[in-house]
Design a protein around this motif. Structure first.
Motif, mmCIF file in Angstrom:
data_model
loop_
_atom_site.group_PDB
_atom_site.id
_atom_site.type_symbol
_atom_site.label_atom_id
_atom_site.label_comp_id
_atom_site.label_asym_id
_atom_site.label_seq_id
_atom_site.Cartn_x
_atom_site.Cartn_y
_atom_site.Cartn_z
ATOM 1 N N ALA A 88 11.176 0.872 1.132
ATOM 2 C CA ALA A 88 10.849 1.556 2.386
ATOM 3 C C ALA A 88 12.056 1.551 3.325
ATOM 4 N N LEU A 89 11.956 2.367 4.381
ATOM 5 C CA LEU A 89 13.000 2.421 5.393
ATOM 6 C C LEU A 89 12.609 1.524 6.558
ATOM 7 N N ALA A 90 13.627 0.927 7.214
ATOM 8 C CA ALA A 90 13.385 0.025 8.345
ATOM 9 C C ALA A 90 13.907 0.653 9.634
ATOM 10 N N LEU A 91 13.005 0.801 10.614
ATOM 11 C CA LEU A 91 13.393 1.261 11.950
ATOM 12 C C LEU A 91 13.160 0.106 12.913
ATOM 13 N N HIS A 92 14.021 -0.033 13.919
ATOM 14 C CA HIS A 92 13.785 -1.084 14.913
ATOM 15 C C HIS A 92 14.078 -0.543 16.310
ATOM 16 N N ALA A 120 0.832 -1.213 0.000
ATOM 17 C CA ALA A 120 0.000 0.000 0.000
ATOM 18 C C ALA A 120 0.867 1.265 0.000
ATOM 19 N N GLY A 121 2.177 1.081 -0.037
ATOM 20 C CA GLY A 121 3.069 2.233 -0.210
ATOM 21 C C GLY A 121 3.480 2.947 1.061
ATOM 22 N N VAL A 122 3.442 2.258 2.219
ATOM 23 C CA VAL A 122 3.912 2.896 3.455
ATOM 24 C C VAL A 122 5.439 3.046 3.366
ATOM 25 N N PRO A 123 5.950 4.279 3.502
ATOM 26 C CA PRO A 123 7.385 4.485 3.258
ATOM 27 C C PRO A 123 8.315 4.145 4.423
ATOM 28 N N VAL A 124 7.769 4.007 5.632
ATOM 29 C CA VAL A 124 8.615 3.719 6.796
ATOM 30 C C VAL A 124 7.977 2.590 7.608
ATOM 31 N N ILE A 125 8.737 1.518 7.833
ATOM 32 C CA ILE A 125 8.234 0.395 8.628
ATOM 33 C C ILE A 125 9.041 0.323 9.915
ATOM 34 N N SER A 126 8.326 0.330 11.037
ATOM 35 C CA SER A 126 8.994 0.224 12.331
ATOM 36 C C SER A 126 8.650 -1.125 12.951
ATOM 37 N N THR A 127 9.663 -1.772 13.523
ATOM 38 C CA THR A 127 9.429 -3.076 14.147
ATOM 39 C C THR A 127 9.857 -3.053 15.607
ATOM 40 N N PHE A 128 9.252 -3.973 16.363
ATOM 41 C CA PHE A 128 9.400 -3.972 17.826
ATOM 42 C C PHE A 128 9.337 -5.421 18.289
ATOM 43 N N TRP A 129 10.065 -5.725 19.351
ATOM 44 C CA TRP A 129 9.936 -6.995 20.062
ATOM 45 C C TRP A 129 10.377 -8.187 19.215
ATOM 46 N N THR A 130 11.607 -8.530 19.338
ATOM 47 C CA THR A 130 12.348 -9.628 18.672
ATOM 48 C C THR A 130 13.005 -9.164 17.366
#
Ligand SMILES: Cc1cc2nc3c(=O)[nH]c(=O)nc-3n(C[C@H](O)[C@H](O)[C@H](O)COP(=O)(O)O)c2cc1C
Length: 326
Positions: free
Chosen positions: A114-118, A90-100
Protein backbone atom coordinates in the motif's frame (compact mmCIF):
# COMPACT_ATOMS: atom_id res chain seq x y z
CA UNK A 1 -16.03 16.23 -16.83
CA UNK A 2 -12.59 17.81 -17.45
CA UNK A 3 -9.62 15.73 -16.39
CA UNK A 4 -6.97 17.39 -14.27
CA UNK A 5 -4.80 14.30 -13.83
CA UNK A 6 -1.50 14.97 -12.02
CA UNK A 7 1.52 12.71 -11.36
CA UNK A 8 0.07 12.08 -7.87
CA UNK A 9 -3.21 10.94 -9.47
CA UNK A 10 -1.22 8.39 -11.48
CA UNK A 11 0.56 7.18 -8.32
CA UNK A 12 -2.79 6.75 -6.53
CA UNK A 13 -4.48 5.24 -9.58
CA UNK A 14 -7.19 7.92 -9.76
CA UNK A 15 -8.14 10.31 -12.56
CA UNK A 16 -8.99 13.50 -10.65
CA UNK A 17 -6.97 15.49 -8.08
CA UNK A 18 -9.64 15.42 -5.36
CA UNK A 19 -9.23 13.43 -2.15
CA UNK A 20 -12.09 13.28 0.35
CA UNK A 21 -10.69 13.93 3.82
CA UNK A 22 -11.62 11.28 6.42
CA UNK A 23 -14.71 12.98 7.82
CA UNK A 24 -16.79 9.83 8.03
CA UNK A 25 -16.82 6.03 7.97
CA UNK A 26 -19.69 5.87 5.50
CA UNK A 27 -18.96 3.46 2.62
CA UNK A 28 -21.49 5.40 0.49
CA UNK A 29 -19.49 8.63 0.76
CA UNK A 30 -16.09 7.02 0.23
CA UNK A 31 -17.23 4.97 -2.77
CA UNK A 32 -19.05 7.93 -4.34
CA UNK A 33 -15.85 9.98 -4.32
CA UNK A 34 -13.80 7.13 -5.76
CA UNK A 35 -16.47 6.43 -8.40
CA UNK A 36 -16.35 10.09 -9.45
CA UNK A 37 -12.60 9.73 -10.13
CA UNK A 38 -11.20 10.99 -6.83
CA UNK A 39 -9.98 9.11 -3.76
CA UNK A 40 -12.45 8.43 -0.96
CA UNK A 41 -10.90 7.91 2.49
CA UNK A 42 -12.49 6.01 5.39
CA UNK A 43 -12.28 7.59 8.85
CA UNK A 44 -11.10 4.42 10.60
CA UNK A 45 -9.80 5.57 13.98
CA UNK A 46 -12.97 5.05 16.02
CA UNK A 47 -14.08 1.75 14.46
CA UNK A 48 -13.90 -1.68 16.06
CA UNK A 49 -12.03 -4.30 14.00
CA UNK A 50 -15.24 -5.97 12.79
CA UNK A 51 -16.76 -2.61 11.87
CA UNK A 52 -13.69 -1.66 9.84
CA UNK A 53 -13.84 -4.96 7.94
CA UNK A 54 -17.53 -4.31 7.20
CA UNK A 55 -16.94 -0.73 6.04
CA UNK A 56 -14.11 -1.82 3.73
CA UNK A 57 -16.34 -4.56 2.28
CA UNK A 58 -19.10 -1.95 1.86
CA UNK A 59 -16.76 0.32 -0.10
CA UNK A 60 -15.57 -2.59 -2.26
CA UNK A 61 -19.16 -3.58 -3.06
CA UNK A 62 -19.80 -0.06 -4.37
CA UNK A 63 -16.58 0.65 -6.28
CA UNK A 64 -13.64 -1.11 -7.86
CA UNK A 65 -11.59 2.10 -7.78
CA UNK A 66 -8.82 2.88 -5.24
CA UNK A 67 -9.73 4.28 -1.81
CA UNK A 68 -7.95 4.90 1.47
CA UNK A 69 -8.26 4.55 5.24
CA UNK A 70 -7.08 7.10 7.80
CA UNK A 71 -5.71 6.54 11.29
CA UNK A 72 -5.00 8.98 14.13
CA UNK A 73 -1.81 7.40 15.44
CA UNK A 74 -1.86 8.96 18.91
CA UNK A 75 -5.23 7.49 19.92
CA UNK A 76 -5.21 4.21 21.81
CA UNK A 77 -7.26 2.10 19.44
CA UNK A 78 -4.77 2.78 16.64
CA UNK A 79 -1.69 2.87 18.81
CA UNK A 80 -1.04 -0.88 18.75
CA UNK A 81 -1.36 -0.77 14.93
CA UNK A 82 -3.65 -3.84 14.81
CA UNK A 83 -6.37 -1.73 13.18
CA UNK A 84 -3.93 -0.65 10.45
CA UNK A 85 -3.01 -4.30 9.90
CA UNK A 86 -6.72 -5.10 9.56
CA UNK A 87 -7.09 -2.47 6.82
CA UNK A 88 -3.99 -3.75 5.04
CA UNK A 89 -5.12 -7.37 5.24
CA UNK A 90 -8.47 -6.31 3.76
CA UNK A 91 -6.63 -4.81 0.80
CA UNK A 92 -6.93 -1.05 1.40
CA UNK A 93 -4.46 0.41 -1.13
CA UNK A 94 -3.80 3.79 0.55
CA UNK A 95 -3.16 4.36 4.26
CA UNK A 96 -3.20 7.89 5.63
CA UNK A 97 -1.84 8.73 9.06
CA UNK A 98 -2.27 11.77 11.29
CA UNK A 99 -1.02 13.10 14.62
CA UNK A 100 2.49 11.94 15.61
CA UNK A 101 5.34 10.23 13.86
CA UNK A 102 4.48 7.71 11.11
CA UNK A 103 7.89 5.94 11.26
CA UNK A 104 6.57 2.90 13.20
CA UNK A 105 3.99 2.06 10.53
CA UNK A 106 5.59 2.89 7.17
CA UNK A 107 7.27 -0.48 6.77
CA UNK A 108 4.10 -2.50 7.41
CA UNK A 109 2.18 -0.28 4.94
CA UNK A 110 4.77 -0.74 2.20
CA UNK A 111 5.17 -4.41 3.11
CA UNK A 112 1.50 -4.90 2.25
CA UNK A 113 1.97 -3.10 -1.06
CA UNK A 114 0.00 0.00 0.00
CA UNK A 115 0.92 3.68 -0.23
CA UNK A 116 1.62 5.78 2.88
CA UNK A 117 0.36 9.36 3.22
CA UNK A 118 1.04 11.48 6.29
CA UNK A 119 -0.34 14.86 7.34
CA UNK A 120 2.19 17.60 8.16
CA UNK A 121 2.11 21.18 9.38
CA UNK A 122 5.50 22.46 8.19
CA UNK A 123 8.01 22.10 5.34
CA UNK A 124 10.57 20.70 7.77
CA UNK A 125 8.15 17.99 8.85
CA UNK A 126 7.38 17.22 5.18
CA UNK A 127 11.09 16.68 4.53
CA UNK A 128 11.44 14.51 7.62
CA UNK A 129 8.54 12.16 6.83
CA UNK A 130 9.49 11.84 3.15
CA UNK A 131 12.97 10.82 4.33
CA UNK A 132 11.25 8.20 6.51
CA UNK A 133 9.60 6.81 3.37
CA UNK A 134 6.08 8.24 3.06
CA UNK A 135 4.86 8.42 -0.55
CA UNK A 136 3.08 11.80 -0.28
CA UNK A 137 2.44 14.42 2.37
CA UNK A 138 -0.83 16.11 3.20
CA UNK A 139 0.02 19.75 3.94
CA UNK A 140 -2.75 20.78 6.33
CA UNK A 141 -3.28 24.53 6.63
CA UNK A 142 -4.64 26.13 9.76
CA UNK A 143 -7.92 26.99 7.97
CA UNK A 144 -8.83 23.29 8.05
CA UNK A 145 -11.85 21.87 9.83
CA UNK A 146 -11.56 19.16 12.46
CA UNK A 147 -8.29 18.57 14.31
CA UNK A 148 -5.52 20.83 13.09
CA UNK A 149 -1.90 19.80 13.37
CA UNK A 150 -0.06 22.93 12.18
CA UNK A 151 -0.29 26.70 12.41
CA UNK A 152 0.52 27.85 8.87
CA UNK A 153 -2.05 28.80 6.21
CA UNK A 154 -2.55 26.58 3.15
CA UNK A 155 -1.39 29.30 0.73
CA UNK A 156 2.09 29.34 2.29
CA UNK A 157 2.36 25.78 3.59
CA UNK A 158 1.65 24.14 0.23
CA UNK A 159 4.47 25.73 -1.82
CA UNK A 160 6.83 25.52 1.18
CA UNK A 161 6.25 21.74 1.27
CA UNK A 162 6.51 21.49 -2.54
CA UNK A 163 9.95 23.14 -2.32
CA UNK A 164 10.99 20.94 0.62
CA UNK A 165 10.15 17.61 -1.07
CA UNK A 166 10.54 18.25 -4.82
CA UNK A 167 10.93 14.54 -5.59
CA UNK A 168 7.71 13.59 -3.76
CA UNK A 169 4.05 14.67 -3.84
CA UNK A 170 2.16 17.28 -1.82
CA UNK A 171 -1.59 17.21 -1.20
CA UNK A 172 -3.03 20.53 -0.04
CA UNK A 173 -5.62 20.56 2.76
CA UNK A 174 -7.51 23.34 4.50
CA UNK A 175 -9.94 25.86 3.08
CA UNK A 176 -10.34 24.27 -0.36
CA UNK A 177 -14.08 24.35 -0.90
CA UNK A 178 -14.64 25.21 -4.56
CA UNK A 179 -13.04 25.10 -8.00
CA UNK A 180 -11.12 28.31 -7.41
CA UNK A 181 -9.45 26.80 -4.34
CA UNK A 182 -8.68 23.61 -6.26
CA UNK A 183 -7.10 25.60 -9.13
CA UNK A 184 -5.14 27.66 -6.60
CA UNK A 185 -3.51 24.70 -4.86
CA UNK A 186 -2.71 23.00 -8.19
CA UNK A 187 -1.05 26.27 -9.22
CA UNK A 188 0.97 26.15 -5.98
CA UNK A 189 2.33 22.76 -7.00
CA UNK A 190 0.00 20.42 -5.12
CA UNK A 191 -0.84 17.11 -6.77
CA UNK A 192 -4.36 17.10 -5.30
CA UNK A 193 -6.69 18.83 -2.85
CA UNK A 194 -7.73 17.09 0.38
CA UNK A 195 -11.24 18.29 1.12
CA UNK A 196 -13.26 17.89 4.31
CA UNK A 197 -15.67 20.74 4.97
CA UNK A 198 -17.24 20.86 1.49
CA UNK A 199 -18.04 17.14 1.71
CA UNK A 200 -19.90 17.71 5.02
CA UNK A 201 -22.79 18.72 2.77
CA UNK A 202 -22.51 15.73 0.42
CA UNK A 203 -25.82 13.90 0.11
CA UNK A 204 -23.95 10.63 0.78
CA UNK A 205 -22.51 11.92 4.10
CA UNK A 206 -24.59 10.84 7.09
CA UNK A 207 -24.68 13.37 9.93
CA UNK A 208 -27.27 15.08 12.11
CA UNK A 209 -29.58 17.43 10.16
CA UNK A 210 -28.95 20.21 12.70
CA UNK A 211 -25.20 20.00 12.00
CA UNK A 212 -25.86 20.24 8.25
CA UNK A 213 -28.12 23.25 8.81
CA UNK A 214 -25.40 24.94 10.85
CA UNK A 215 -22.79 24.25 8.14
CA UNK A 216 -25.10 25.65 5.46
CA UNK A 217 -25.75 28.82 7.43
CA UNK A 218 -22.20 29.52 8.64
CA UNK A 219 -19.94 32.21 7.25
CA UNK A 220 -16.14 32.12 6.92
CA UNK A 221 -15.88 34.02 10.22
CA UNK A 222 -17.95 31.51 12.20
CA UNK A 223 -15.28 28.95 13.14
CA UNK A 224 -13.00 28.92 16.18
CA UNK A 225 -9.71 27.05 16.64
CA UNK A 226 -9.49 25.85 20.25
CA UNK A 227 -8.82 22.83 22.45
CA UNK A 228 -12.20 22.98 24.16
CA UNK A 229 -13.85 19.73 22.98
CA UNK A 230 -11.15 17.61 24.55
CA UNK A 231 -12.87 14.58 26.12
CA UNK A 232 -11.53 11.60 24.19
CA UNK A 233 -8.70 13.52 22.52
CA UNK A 234 -6.97 15.92 24.94
CA UNK A 235 -4.59 18.78 24.04
CA UNK A 236 -5.41 18.61 20.35
CA UNK A 237 -6.39 21.88 18.63
CA UNK A 238 -9.50 21.63 16.48
CA UNK A 239 -11.63 23.99 14.41
CA UNK A 240 -15.38 24.00 15.01
CA UNK A 241 -18.42 26.17 14.42
CA UNK A 242 -19.23 28.69 17.12
CA UNK A 243 -22.00 27.41 19.40
CA UNK A 244 -23.25 28.04 22.94
CA UNK A 245 -20.49 25.88 24.49
CA UNK A 246 -17.72 27.77 22.68
CA UNK A 247 -19.30 31.17 23.36
CA UNK A 248 -19.66 30.48 27.10
CA UNK A 249 -16.07 29.20 27.32
CA UNK A 250 -14.68 32.21 25.42
CA UNK A 251 -16.75 34.60 27.59
CA UNK A 252 -15.34 32.91 30.72
CA UNK A 253 -11.79 33.69 29.50
CA UNK A 254 -10.92 30.26 28.04
CA UNK A 255 -10.60 28.43 31.39
CA UNK A 256 -8.64 25.18 31.57
CA UNK A 257 -10.23 21.76 31.42
CA UNK A 258 -11.93 21.00 34.73
CA UNK A 259 -12.93 24.65 35.31
CA UNK A 260 -15.14 25.28 32.29
CA UNK A 261 -18.81 26.33 32.35
CA UNK A 262 -21.17 23.35 32.86
CA UNK A 263 -18.30 20.88 32.98
CA UNK A 264 -19.45 17.24 32.90
CA UNK A 265 -23.01 18.05 31.86
CA UNK A 266 -24.78 15.61 29.50
CA UNK A 267 -26.21 17.53 26.55
CA UNK A 268 -27.03 14.85 23.98
CA UNK A 269 -27.48 11.12 23.46
CA UNK A 270 -26.29 8.75 20.74
CA UNK A 271 -29.00 6.74 18.97
CA UNK A 272 -27.92 3.87 21.28
CA UNK A 273 -28.88 5.96 24.33
CA UNK A 274 -25.27 6.55 25.40
CA UNK A 275 -24.72 10.03 26.88
CA UNK A 276 -22.63 12.70 25.16
CA UNK A 277 -21.15 15.33 27.45
CA UNK A 278 -20.73 19.00 26.58
CA UNK A 279 -16.95 18.83 26.07
CA UNK A 280 -16.88 15.46 24.30
CA UNK A 281 -14.91 15.16 21.05
CA UNK A 282 -17.86 13.56 19.25
CA UNK A 283 -19.83 15.55 16.67
CA UNK A 284 -23.61 15.46 16.08
CA UNK A 285 -24.18 12.10 14.42
CA UNK A 286 -27.30 10.91 12.62
CA UNK A 287 -29.86 9.72 15.16
CA UNK A 288 -28.47 11.71 18.09
CA UNK A 289 -31.02 13.42 20.34
CA UNK A 290 -30.87 16.33 22.75
CA UNK A 291 -29.07 19.64 22.44
CA UNK A 292 -26.88 18.39 19.59
CA UNK A 293 -25.71 21.80 18.42
CA UNK A 294 -24.00 22.35 21.80
CA UNK A 295 -21.33 19.75 21.00
CA UNK A 296 -18.36 19.90 18.59
CA UNK A 297 -19.46 20.82 15.07
CA UNK A 298 -16.17 20.47 13.20
CA UNK A 299 -15.83 22.75 10.18
CA UNK A 300 -13.11 24.73 8.44
CA UNK A 301 -13.13 28.33 7.27
CA UNK A 302 -14.28 27.03 3.88
CA UNK A 303 -17.69 26.65 5.52
CA UNK A 304 -18.35 30.16 4.19
CA UNK A 305 -18.20 28.66 0.67
CA UNK A 306 -20.19 25.53 1.57
CA UNK A 307 -23.86 26.32 1.23
CA UNK A 308 -25.91 23.52 -0.28
CA UNK A 309 -26.45 19.79 -0.01
CA UNK A 310 -25.42 18.07 -3.27
CA UNK A 311 -24.55 14.57 -4.46
CA UNK A 312 -20.79 13.88 -4.47
CA UNK A 313 -20.80 13.58 -8.27
CA UNK A 314 -22.19 17.13 -8.57
CA UNK A 315 -19.76 18.60 -6.04
CA UNK A 316 -16.85 17.08 -7.90
CA UNK A 317 -18.11 17.95 -11.39
CA UNK A 318 -18.66 21.56 -10.32
CA UNK A 319 -15.25 21.89 -8.66
CA UNK A 320 -13.41 20.32 -11.58
CA UNK A 321 -15.23 22.41 -14.20
CA UNK A 322 -14.65 25.63 -12.24
CA UNK A 323 -10.99 24.77 -11.62
CA UNK A 324 -10.49 23.99 -15.32
CA UNK A 325 -12.13 27.30 -16.24
CA UNK A 326 -9.81 29.21 -13.86
C1 LIG B 1 -15.74 16.44 10.59
C2 LIG B 1 -14.27 16.29 10.37
C3 LIG B 1 -13.62 15.14 10.83
C4 LIG B 1 -12.25 14.96 10.60
N1 LIG B 1 -11.65 13.81 11.04
C5 LIG B 1 -10.35 13.55 10.70
C6 LIG B 1 -9.74 12.30 11.00
O1 LIG B 1 -10.35 11.39 11.58
N2 LIG B 1 -8.46 12.12 10.59
C7 LIG B 1 -7.75 13.08 9.91
O2 LIG B 1 -6.60 12.84 9.54
N3 LIG B 1 -8.30 14.29 9.66
C8 LIG B 1 -9.58 14.54 10.02
N4 LIG B 1 -10.14 15.76 9.72
C9 LIG B 1 -9.32 16.80 9.09
C10 LIG B 1 -9.29 16.59 7.58
O3 LIG B 1 -8.50 15.48 7.29
C11 LIG B 1 -8.74 17.77 6.77
O4 LIG B 1 -7.44 18.10 7.16
C12 LIG B 1 -9.61 19.01 6.75
O5 LIG B 1 -10.98 18.71 6.69
C13 LIG B 1 -9.22 19.88 5.55
O6 LIG B 1 -9.74 21.16 5.63
P1 LIG B 1 -11.21 21.60 5.15
O7 LIG B 1 -12.13 21.10 6.22
O8 LIG B 1 -11.10 23.08 5.10
O9 LIG B 1 -11.49 20.99 3.81
C14 LIG B 1 -11.50 15.96 9.93
C15 LIG B 1 -12.16 17.12 9.49
C16 LIG B 1 -13.52 17.29 9.69
C17 LIG B 1 -14.18 18.55 9.15
Amino acid sequence: MPRLTTPLCRLLGVTQPIIQAPISSSPELVAAVSNAGGLGVIQATWLETEELIEVIAGVKRRTDRPFGANFVLSLTKVNGHALIDTALAAGVPVISTFWTDPAPVIERIHGAGALALHTVGSAEEARRVVDMGVDAVVAQGVEAGGHVWGQVGTLVLTPACVDAVPESHVIAAGGIADGRGLAAVLALGAGAAWIGTRFLLAEEHESHPAYREAVMAARETDTVLSTVFDEGWPDAPHRCLRNDTLEAWLAAGRPASGQRPNEGETVAYFATGEAVSRYSMFEPAAGMTGQVTSIAMYAGQGVGLTNQIQPVADIMAEMLADAAAV
